[in-house]
Design an enzyme around this catalytic site. Structure first.
Site, PDB file in Angstrom:
ATOM      1  CE  LYS A   1      -4.328  -1.654   0.545  1.00 25.85           C
ATOM      2  NZ  LYS A   1      -5.523  -1.251  -0.213  1.00 25.85           N
TER       3      LYS A   1
ATOM      4  CB  SER B   1      -8.956  -2.881   7.699  1.00 27.59           C
ATOM      5  OG  SER B   1      -8.097  -3.391   6.693  1.00 27.59           O
TER       6      SER B   1
END
Length: 367
Positions: A81, A111
């Site tokens: 990410k 999350s």
């Protein structure tokens, strides 16, 4: 930019441009091999494993796998990410100007892995960050996000609940949204994983990579990888996701010919609990770009994770191993490798998407 134009603009060149921009900020993660896992995956499953499947009573497949593991668990913040977050934020500064972005700050919901990634990117560029996280997020991911100076706000676990809190905060702060996966610049950033692994594979002089498998949650990684390989049809791109409580929304959507809009699941692969994004769906549902998506059970994820921990000595989170689990247990995929690969078999790159877990979480899974 309209949806159609955005999809058309997702090209290998766009991924290359993203890589040129983010290189100073991300790691070139290793591409590892493991002969032990090759041998295990190339061994036929037991006939008992095929009971209650369409292959019950048939001879198990004898595929020949050679794995190449792209270790994004060793990326900054422990997940791929970081690539998309840095790219999206750097583009935002280019488009809006540094002064405006610093004044307004950025916001997202996640999350954990995109949360940490955007927090790191914002901290690096001295930009305020507001991160909406589900209350049930892994404590280490919450702590990691806070450690980069981001303001963490808690929400419910579903994407609908997260997005409602984001909208409320945006109205108060004016912060600019950097979505976790359904966003052009994030997709291009995640696609740099593919550019890197292909270069590393080529350095080994191994010829042509037969396939790449990535996890599918929101779909940013899979769409980015598929975008990069879209002009290289000799390398097939697959996705994998958990089946628990309908987490395999992408696979089901492909079967039905329509994107599944809502998912509510508490699969152990917590990074894959979201539905595939709209833009990502446009890529993944294109058969010319993504060959298919496979689903695996919780027990299969745990078995794959155990093998990686014990045989490779590599720390991964459950979400990271769904691709390996598909190779180990999905008889559809295994038969395809056997039939199309023959004696030579397939060279398969598997993206280990992240390693953000804890000793306590691992103990709970296997205790």
């Amino acid at each position: 930019m309209s949806s159609a134009k955005t999809v058309q603009a997702l090209t290998p060149a766009a991924v290359q441009a993203a890589y040129d921009l983010i290189q100073p900020y991300v790691h070139r993660t290793p591409l590892l091999t493991c002969q032990t896992l090759d041998a295990i995956a190339s061994t036929p499953q037991s006939t008992e494993a095929l009971v209650d499947t369409p292959f019950e009573g048939q001879t198990p497949a004898r595929p020949n796998f050679r794995f190449y593991f792209k270790c994004e668990n060793l990326q900054r913040i422990g997940a791929f990410k970081a690539r998309g977050a840095f790219h999206a934020l750097l583009r935002l500064v280019e488009e809006r100007g540094e002064e405006e972005v610093k004044r307004r700050g950025v916001i997202t919901h996640s999350s954990g892995n995109h949360a940490q990634a955007l927090a790191l990117a914002a901290s690096t560029l001295n930009i305020p960050a507001y991160i909406v996280m589900p209350r049930i997020s892994t404590p280490s991911k919450i702590a990691g996000t806070k450690s980069h100076g981001a303001e963490v706000i808690f929400s419910g676990s579903t994407s609908v609940e997260r997005e409602a809190v984001v909208a409320e905060l945006q109205a108060k702060t004016g912060a600019l949204l950097v979505p976790p996966y359904d966003y052009f610049d994030v997709i291009c950033g995640q696609g740099t994983t593919a550019l890197e692994l292909e270069a590393q594979y080529a350095e080994r002089g191994s010829g042509i990579l037969d396939a790449v498998i990535t996890p599918v949650g929101g779909g940013g990684l899979n769409a980015g990888v598929a975008t990069y390989f879209s002009d290289k049809p000799q390398t097939l791109v697959f996705g994998a996701e958990p089946s628990f409580e309908g987490a395999d929304d992408c696979r089901r959507g492909l079967q039905a010919g329509q994107r599944v809009e809502k998912v509510s699941t508490l699969t152990i692969a917590d990074g894959l609990r979201t539905p595939v994004g709209v833009l990502n769906w446009e890529v993944i549902s294109d058969k010319r770009k993504v060959e298919g998506v496979f689903a695996v059970t919780e027990e299969q994820i745990k078995a794959a994770m155990r093998l990686v921990l014990e045989r490779m000595k590599v720390v991964v989170e459950p979400s990271a191993v769904v691709g390996l689990a598909a190779c180990l247990f999905n008889e559809d995929l295994r038969r395809r490798v056997e039939q199309e690969g023959g004696e030579k078999g397939w060279d398969v790159a598997i993206v280990f998407s992240g390693g953000n877990t804890t000793v306590e979480a691992i103990s709970k899974l296997f205790g």
